[in-house]
Design a protein around this motif. Structure first.
Motif, short mmCIF file in Angstrom:
data_model
loop_
_atom_site.label_atom_id
_atom_site.label_comp_id
_atom_site.label_asym_id
_atom_site.label_seq_id
_atom_site.Cartn_x
_atom_site.Cartn_y
_atom_site.Cartn_z
N SER A 96 2.36 6.21 -2.27
CA SER A 96 3.49 5.31 -2.47
C SER A 96 4.03 5.35 -3.90
O SER A 96 5.24 5.21 -4.11
CB SER A 96 3.09 3.87 -2.10
OG SER A 96 2.03 3.40 -2.91
N THR A 225 11.92 -9.67 -8.63
CA THR A 225 12.11 -8.23 -8.40
C THR A 225 12.50 -7.52 -9.68
O THR A 225 11.96 -6.45 -10.02
CB THR A 225 13.20 -8.00 -7.35
OG1 THR A 225 12.86 -8.70 -6.14
CG2 THR A 225 13.35 -6.53 -7.04
N TYR A 380 16.86 0.43 -1.62
CA TYR A 380 16.02 -0.39 -0.74
C TYR A 380 14.58 0.13 -0.71
O TYR A 380 13.63 -0.65 -0.86
CB TYR A 380 16.61 -0.38 0.67
CG TYR A 380 15.80 -1.14 1.69
CD1 TYR A 380 15.72 -2.53 1.65
CD2 TYR A 380 15.08 -0.46 2.68
CE1 TYR A 380 14.96 -3.23 2.58
CE2 TYR A 380 14.33 -1.15 3.62
CZ TYR A 380 14.27 -2.53 3.56
OH TYR A 380 13.51 -3.21 4.49
N ILE A 381 14.42 1.44 -0.54
CA ILE A 381 13.07 2.00 -0.44
C ILE A 381 12.37 1.99 -1.80
O ILE A 381 11.21 1.56 -1.92
CB ILE A 381 13.13 3.43 0.12
CG1 ILE A 381 13.62 3.41 1.57
CG2 ILE A 381 11.75 4.10 0.04
CD1 ILE A 381 13.88 4.78 2.15
N ASP A 384 13.32 -2.15 -3.74
CA ASP A 384 13.03 -3.37 -2.97
C ASP A 384 11.69 -3.31 -2.23
O ASP A 384 11.07 -4.36 -2.02
CB ASP A 384 14.15 -3.63 -1.97
CG ASP A 384 15.47 -3.95 -2.64
OD1 ASP A 384 15.43 -4.36 -3.82
OD2 ASP A 384 16.53 -3.78 -2.02
N ILE A 385 11.27 -2.12 -1.83
CA ILE A 385 10.03 -2.02 -1.03
C ILE A 385 8.87 -1.50 -1.86
O ILE A 385 7.85 -2.17 -2.04
CB ILE A 385 10.24 -1.10 0.20
CG1 ILE A 385 11.35 -1.66 1.09
CG2 ILE A 385 8.94 -0.97 0.99
CD1 ILE A 385 11.04 -2.99 1.71
N LEU A 389 5.49 -3.31 -3.52
CA LEU A 389 4.29 -2.89 -2.79
C LEU A 389 3.28 -2.24 -3.72
O LEU A 389 2.07 -2.54 -3.66
CB LEU A 389 4.68 -1.92 -1.68
CG LEU A 389 3.51 -1.31 -0.88
CD1 LEU A 389 2.72 -2.40 -0.16
CD2 LEU A 389 4.01 -0.27 0.11
N LEU A 437 7.39 -9.21 -1.53
CA LEU A 437 7.54 -8.06 -0.64
C LEU A 437 8.12 -8.48 0.71
O LEU A 437 8.97 -7.78 1.27
CB LEU A 437 6.17 -7.38 -0.44
CG LEU A 437 6.17 -6.11 0.41
CD1 LEU A 437 7.07 -5.05 -0.19
CD2 LEU A 437 4.75 -5.57 0.54
N THR A 440 11.97 -9.10 -0.16
CA THR A 440 12.78 -7.91 -0.46
C THR A 440 12.87 -6.95 0.72
O THR A 440 13.86 -6.23 0.86
CB THR A 440 12.22 -7.17 -1.68
OG1 THR A 440 10.83 -6.82 -1.45
CG2 THR A 440 12.31 -8.03 -2.93
N SER A 441 11.86 -6.93 1.56
CA SER A 441 11.89 -6.05 2.72
C SER A 441 12.78 -6.59 3.84
O SER A 441 13.13 -5.87 4.78
CB SER A 441 10.47 -5.84 3.26
OG SER A 441 9.93 -7.06 3.73
#
Length: 458
Positions: A96, A225, A380-381, A384-385, A389, A437, A440-441
């Protein structure tokens, strides 16, 4: 745990490098718009609290793991999981972290290439005295032409590759010193020059006035965030710096200094930008703010436009050099190659990844998947994710899986001082990151809407 034999950083050098990494595009293309749209001073105070209560603990945790690991992230994580007999699920972070780095690299590379081109457009006077339609047409002329965008994109990554190939002592540390100084000079010029050119001086008042009723839960989550994103947490940069810290380096002092300097930069550049765009009901962020709204607002001064886009290029270049560093070290250690070869390979790959964002404004501009375009999916990926994470996994790994004595020892401070930090990392920080998380997801909103009555949802 193994210490590397390469150049080791002292506290001042580590603080300088992490500060340059933290002062990135997020302080320009996200922070001013977030503050102006979500309560001004109320958002900024919440953001400062998020930096202190969320950003600092994770920053210290990632640095501590770097000092303990002493190897590249994947090797250190696998060694810790094996030696401590931990569940192999912890290894998810091995994948990740690089994916998040790739997504952010794609965004930074494209924005930096366009900023490079805009320096010359501003210098030639092509960006002066434009209205919204003219500024939009000027940007699309560059962005919608992949060949032209690729020229500036290539030039940017060539400069980044040359700097990365010089190594830590002569490349990264020197880059941080010179870029940091140049950014400070440009920031002072902008802070002095922008208000003179601004049409709406009330933007500063809007930036710093406390409007708690406008903050809301959206502003709260945005502050959390931004606190993770601006410090480059969960992208591998902090770990790479941590593994090169001298054993006696005090991680708390480094973290607090980095946060203070980043916050000061954000407030100064935010105030300057607010004088230009802070008069409207809602302020745009991202590409629209940088290449359209600010081009219009700064259109009365060629010099100010050149200074602004030069600052953008420096911010992008410093972040890009540090973002690719974990990948460069992986190539060096995995394939036993020279740093020059590793930097060339990684820079070429970063150049290719950046084409994704460039093509999203050209041949792929009409492509959408579930209502999002290519750049929207990258944000987003990556932001935000994967950023929250990765922060959650790192906080959990350092605060729960690793032995507390090792973690406290890595901070180079007494247990009485670091004990509260360790407890805060183990429980409240992880809870905040779980909630962040979910927000934001989009999971939190989806669950909330599911339990609303049908007439409320409609």
């Amino acid at each position: 745990m193994v210490r590397v034999s390469e150049f080791q950083l002292n506290e001042a050098q580590a603080t300088l490098i992490l500060t340059v990494a933290a002062i990135g595009l997020g302080d320009i293309w996200r922070l001013p718009a977030l503050a102006l749209n979500h309560g001004g001073g109320a958002f900024l105070l919440t953001y400062a609290g998020a930096l202190a209560l969320l950003g600092v603990p994770i920053l210290m945790a990632e640095m501590a793991f770097g000092k303990l690991g002493g190897q590249r992230f994947s090797v250190a994580t696998r060694a810790a999981v094996s030696s401590l007999r931990l569940p192999r699920l912890w290894l998810v972070t091995v994948w990740s972290l690089p994916i998040a780095g790739v997504a952010v690299i794609a965004l930074y590379g494209a924005l930096a290439g366009w900023s490079f081109g805009y320096i010359f457009r501003a210098a030639s006077g092509a960006a002066q005295h434009l209205d919204q339609a003219g500024a939009r047409a000027l940007f699309l002329e560059l962005a919608a032409d992949p060949e032209r965008s690729m020229v500036w994109h290539t030039l940017f990554w060539l400069c980044v590759g040359v700097a990365s190939a010089q190594g830590w002592r002569h490349g990264i540390v020197r880059m941080a010193l010179w870029f940091g100084g140049l950014m400070l000079v440009l920031l002072m010029f902008l802070a002095d020059g922008i208000p003179v050119q601004a049409k709406y001086a009330e933007g500063v008042q809007r930036m710093f006035s406390f409007r708690w009723e406008e903050l809301g839960t959206v502003g709260l989550w945005a502050a959390l965030t931004q606190a993770c994103f601006t410090l480059s947490l969960g992208l591998g940069i902090v770990y790479v710096v941590g593994r090169r810290l001298r054993l006696g380096a005090h991680t708390a002092r480094i973290a607090l200094s980095v946060v203070a300097l980043d916050l000061a930069f954000g407030l100064i550049i935010g105030a300057a930008i607010a004088t230009v765009v802070g008069n409207g009901a809602a302020v745009n962020s991202g590409v629209t703010l940088v290449f359209i709204d600010l081009v219009v607002g700064l259109g009365g001064s060629k010099a100010t436009q050149v200074q602004f886009f030069s600052l953008l290029v420096l911010l992008s270049a410093s972040s890009a050099i540090l973002l690719i560093e974990p990948f460069v070290q992986t190539v060096i250690e995995r394939f036993r190659t020279t740093r020059v070869a590793a930097s060339a390979v990684v820079t070429m790959l970063a150049w290719l990844v950046g084409l994704i964002a460039i093509f999203s404004f050209g041949p792929w501009r009409d492509w959408q998947f579930y209502g999002r375009g290519v750049v929207d999916w990258l944000v987003y990926i990556g932001v935000d994710i994967l950023v929250p994470l990765n922060c959650l996994i790192l906080a959990s790994f350092v605060g729960r899986a690793l032995p507390p004595s090792l973690v406290v020892a890595a901070s180079a401070s007494r247990l009485a001082v670091m004990g509260p930090w360790y407890l805060w990392l183990r429980f409240p920080v992880r809870l905040l990151l779980v909630l962040l998380l979910l927000q934001t997801s989009g999971i939190m909103d989806a669950v909330w809407n599911f339990f609303q009555p049908v007439e409320v949802r409609s």
